[in-house]
Design a protein around this motif. Sequence first.
Motif, PDB file in Angstrom:
ATOM      1  N   ASP A  33     -48.894  -6.456 -19.263  1.00  0.00           N
ATOM      2  CA  ASP A  33     -50.246  -6.561 -18.721  1.00  0.00           C
ATOM      3  C   ASP A  33     -50.765  -5.152 -18.439  1.00  0.00           C
ATOM      4  N   LEU A  34     -51.212  -4.478 -19.496  1.00  0.00           N
ATOM      5  CA  LEU A  34     -51.594  -3.076 -19.377  1.00  0.00           C
ATOM      6  C   LEU A  34     -52.869  -2.887 -18.566  1.00  0.00           C
ATOM      7  N   ARG A  35     -53.787  -3.837 -18.664  1.00  0.00           N
ATOM      8  CA  ARG A  35     -55.031  -3.705 -17.900  1.00  0.00           C
ATOM      9  C   ARG A  35     -54.740  -3.727 -16.400  1.00  0.00           C
ATOM     10  N   GLN A  36     -53.928  -4.687 -15.976  1.00  0.00           N
ATOM     11  CA  GLN A  36     -53.584  -4.736 -14.556  1.00  0.00           C
ATOM     12  C   GLN A  36     -52.803  -3.493 -14.141  1.00  0.00           C
ATOM     13  N   GLN A  79     -48.961   6.862 -15.334  1.00  0.00           N
ATOM     14  CA  GLN A  79     -50.312   6.405 -15.656  1.00  0.00           C
ATOM     15  C   GLN A  79     -50.702   6.836 -17.061  1.00  0.00           C
ATOM     16  N   GLY A  80     -50.411   8.099 -17.405  1.00  0.00           N
ATOM     17  CA  GLY A  80     -50.762   8.591 -18.736  1.00  0.00           C
ATOM     18  C   GLY A  80     -50.050   7.843 -19.843  1.00  0.00           C
ATOM     19  N   GLU A  81     -48.783   7.496 -19.630  1.00  0.00           N
ATOM     20  CA  GLU A  81     -48.046   6.769 -20.655  1.00  0.00           C
ATOM     21  C   GLU A  81     -48.589   5.357 -20.852  1.00  0.00           C
ATOM     22  N   GLY A 120     -53.794   2.415 -25.925  1.00  0.00           N
ATOM     23  CA  GLY A 120     -54.675   2.971 -26.943  1.00  0.00           C
ATOM     24  C   GLY A 120     -55.718   3.926 -26.401  1.00  0.00           C
ATOM     25  N   LEU A 121     -55.493   4.419 -25.194  1.00  0.00           N
ATOM     26  CA  LEU A 121     -56.432   5.350 -24.576  1.00  0.00           C
ATOM     27  C   LEU A 121     -55.871   6.767 -24.644  1.00  0.00           C
ATOM     28  N   ARG A 122     -56.744   7.733 -24.455  1.00  0.00           N
ATOM     29  CA  ARG A 122     -56.321   9.135 -24.482  1.00  0.00           C
ATOM     30  C   ARG A 122     -56.062   9.598 -23.052  1.00  0.00           C
ATOM     31  N   PRO A 123     -54.844  10.000 -22.742  1.00  0.00           N
ATOM     32  CA  PRO A 123     -54.562  10.434 -21.367  1.00  0.00           C
ATOM     33  C   PRO A 123     -55.170  11.808 -21.094  1.00  0.00           C
ATOM     34  N   ASP A 124     -55.523  12.026 -19.857  1.00  0.00           N
ATOM     35  CA  ASP A 124     -56.027  13.315 -19.414  1.00  0.00           C
ATOM     36  C   ASP A 124     -54.985  13.881 -18.439  1.00  0.00           C
TER      37      ASP A 124
END
Length: 399
Positions: A246-249, A270-272, A278-282
């Motif tokens: 559940d990546l969104r949660q 959080q970045g991982e 499928g998002l770009r970590p900052d």
Amino acid sequence: MRTFFAGLVLLGAMIFTIASFSAAPSAAPPATAAARPLETLQERLKRLPRDHRGWAELASQYVDQARVTGDPSYYVKAEGAARTAAGLAPDDDAVLTARAALAAGRHEFAEAARLAGRAVAANPYSAAAHGVLADARTQLGDLKGAARAVDRMLELQPGVAAFVRASYAAELRGDQEGARRYLEYAHEDAWLPADLAYVRHYLGELALHAGDLATARSWYARALQADPSFTPALAGQARASALGGDLRQALDLYQRVVTRLPLPQYLVEQGEVQIEAGLRPDWTLLDAQRRLLAAAGVGDDLTAAEFEADHRDPERAVRYARAEYARHPNLVAADALAWALFRAGEPEEALKYAERATATGWNNPLIRYHRARIERALGRPARVDPGFDPSLPSLARLS
């Protein structure tokens, strides 16, 4: 590693605030804020500026605040209070223990062990000093010395602080049942909300790393029931959500975690999860937090080595990992160096450190995965746990 420690944190750092500075310690972290509010203690020190134990207590409170808030400026304040205490009574066991706790908070574990050893010599009945000594020796890779300090703690004060340390010692030996049993003893002994939250959180961690997500979630929820402000349990919920798919949660929970406590470990996690979604970590905040910690005198080559090996520059990871292992030759540092060397294309040298990391039977899924990958690269038969997700390595590291 469960210290400050890991981050701090352990993190590991399993350093507890010494509220009374008697022979008996207060409970394990983060359970014990001091008996008096911070402002009241400061006011008392204005009236009694030569109260060396009051200054030592203030230093320990500041160390605790650094851990709880993630604000490394508290270490600078702790250093000032500890220096004042040492100027008044340099050989007092409470002062030495406070200085040892500060050194451990800054990951100066050799100095922490030296100061804690002096505290024990000054007062062999100080369970608090034995506790800091156990933590420092664990980080230095002296598991036998750490076990002796824990055993002495259990003799002096068989309470939460001692049981939690005994649990971790058992876990490092690969004794999962023993680790759980000691945590259950700690849970039975705990009554302060923060103590309950702390112990329940680590019961959740044991379940998480055994792959029992349902039990882990239950313990994390119970930890937050005891103390809603206990951020590590919220981070545990985020890990369980991520590992459960559940990546969104998980991302929602991690945003709450890093808003409360922007420790490098949580920022990497959080970045991982962002990458997995499928998002770009900052990594901007992570880099800034590492600079702040360094400016406050907190050395954390371990986190840097792990992050660089997994996400940036393996060659730089090797430099960080060698520096960490040279200072603190413990199991986690051995694994970090093994993985950095492997990622840098040196599997033969890597295997030597992977064998050291697994020598005690510690049942850590990430360390087992790293060794299996290294052995496979050398053409040796090795089994990779099919249930382990290598895309989320920081979530498999013990906090």
